[in-house]
Design an enzyme around this catalytic site. Sequence first.
Site, PDB file in Angstrom:
ATOM      1  N   CYS A  89       0.803  -1.221   0.000  1.00 37.42           N
ATOM      2  CA  CYS A  89       0.000   0.000   0.000  1.00 37.42           C
ATOM      3  C   CYS A  89       0.838   1.275   0.000  1.00 37.42           C
ATOM      4  O   CYS A  89       0.331   2.346  -0.331  1.00 37.42           O
ATOM      5  CB  CYS A  89      -0.941   0.012   1.204  1.00 37.42           C
ATOM      6  SG  CYS A  89      -2.132  -1.335   1.176  1.00 37.42           S
ATOM      7  N   GLN A 155      -4.280  -9.185   6.064  1.00 35.24           N
ATOM      8  CA  GLN A 155      -4.425  -7.836   6.600  1.00 35.24           C
ATOM      9  C   GLN A 155      -5.666  -7.717   7.469  1.00 35.24           C
ATOM     10  O   GLN A 155      -5.651  -7.006   8.481  1.00 35.24           O
ATOM     11  CB  GLN A 155      -4.457  -6.819   5.450  1.00 35.24           C
ATOM     12  CG  GLN A 155      -3.150  -6.736   4.699  1.00 35.24           C
ATOM     13  CD  GLN A 155      -3.022  -5.504   3.841  1.00 35.24           C
ATOM     14  OE1 GLN A 155      -3.522  -4.440   4.178  1.00 35.24           O
ATOM     15  NE2 GLN A 155      -2.345  -5.649   2.714  1.00 35.24           N
ATOM     16  N   HIS A 347      -9.227   3.682  -1.254  1.00 37.55           N
ATOM     17  CA  HIS A 347      -7.801   3.365  -1.129  1.00 37.55           C
ATOM     18  C   HIS A 347      -7.340   2.669  -2.411  1.00 37.55           C
ATOM     19  O   HIS A 347      -7.377   1.438  -2.509  1.00 37.55           O
ATOM     20  CB  HIS A 347      -7.611   2.461   0.091  1.00 37.55           C
ATOM     21  CG  HIS A 347      -6.233   1.941   0.310  1.00 37.55           C
ATOM     22  ND1 HIS A 347      -5.096   2.511  -0.231  1.00 37.55           N
ATOM     23  CD2 HIS A 347      -5.785   0.851   1.026  1.00 37.55           C
ATOM     24  CE1 HIS A 347      -4.032   1.820   0.144  1.00 37.55           C
ATOM     25  NE2 HIS A 347      -4.427   0.812   0.896  1.00 37.55           N
ATOM     26  N   CYS A 377       0.168   1.807   6.773  1.00 38.85           N
ATOM     27  CA  CYS A 377       0.529   0.408   6.961  1.00 38.85           C
ATOM     28  C   CYS A 377       0.703  -0.232   5.590  1.00 38.85           C
ATOM     29  O   CYS A 377       0.090   0.186   4.606  1.00 38.85           O
ATOM     30  CB  CYS A 377      -0.536  -0.321   7.766  1.00 38.85           C
ATOM     31  SG  CYS A 377      -2.174  -0.283   7.008  1.00 38.85           S
TER      32      CYS A 377
END
Length: 391
Positions: A89, A155, A347, A377
């Site tokens: 990410c 995740q 995102h 993160c």
Amino acid sequence: MNEAYIVAAVRTAGGKKGGRLKHWHPADLGGFVIDALLERSGIDPAVIEDVVFGCVTQAGEQASNIGRQSVLASSLPHTIPGTTVDRACGSSQQALHFAAQAVKSGVMDVVLAGGVESMTRSPMGLAAHFPSEHGFGHYQGPRCQARYPGIKFSQFDGAARMIPMYELSKPEFDEFALLSHRRAAYATTSGQFAKEIVAVPVRDPESGKEFLHDRDEGIRYDASLEAIASVKPISEGGILSAAHASQLCDGAAALLIVNEAGLKKTGLTPLARVHHMSVLGGDPVVMLDVPIAATQAALRKARMSIEDIDLYEVNEAFAPIPLAWARKVGADLSKMNVNGGALALGHPLGASGCKLMTTLIHALQARNGRYGLQTMCEGGGMANVTIVERL
């Protein structure tokens, strides 16, 4: 050593998975945001020495070095190279770091950093799911599996593990999700995003008419605490729901990074100076709490405290992450994600790093702040931290 300056920053508005940006090939979307950056800055494209793009799902339409494919889909001369970065990410935040490192070293003077992700056309996890008949195995090799037996590096599981670790609760997540939507809605209706968003032409599927996509598609303007609280948990017995998770999103963003020689070449006035940049690894099982340690280490290296920072962007992959981060580093929630975050805005994985930096720089300008900090993160248990000084 040279300084690294950000002289231009743009992003597309986020498109929901299967939404307004679904007909855009990701390489074309990357090329579009490159051209938008060129138009905003007004520079001679030939002065750009490299293009560094972040992208996570480098498969399907995002394969074969989408950084280079985006250059070829843009108006840049084909003599300008391009490369693609995957730090999960944080991919385009790392692209920014690589660009800043290049100009600080003096190896280059003008570098374009950006990112693109179409979660519609190259779904998350696509690269890790080859058909078994081709003989490909799992991305975790035998040695990794032996070191972490029975661990699948999820995740979602990492976010769930953080809840008892940091004494978080569902009501906190519900209230934070509502705040994210309300802040994003206000930022949109009040024009806070106007300077950072570049409108993308799209076509209405029903009428066939073309219009400009210039508003983040995932914002719920009518969001209520009751509605958010009523969303069913993702797992049986858990408390995390889809309302507490970042929205799947299509989008792109780009920044122009220069040193002192680059300022002379482009004639541009810097928006911000890159004050600090670092990256840290941590527990790959919990995975998502590394921004805490990474921020604490970054502040020590920069000889700063959290009180020195005027605004922070902490990616809202899941609600526990920014809430735990704020609690552990002593951050003021009123300064965090002031225009909403990924719970409302989406995102777009590999684009999010440059997307958040674009928002952070414009928010510092609007609020006359000096220092901004960005962290997120990253899969595998990592976190980048970037501190910028508005100029």
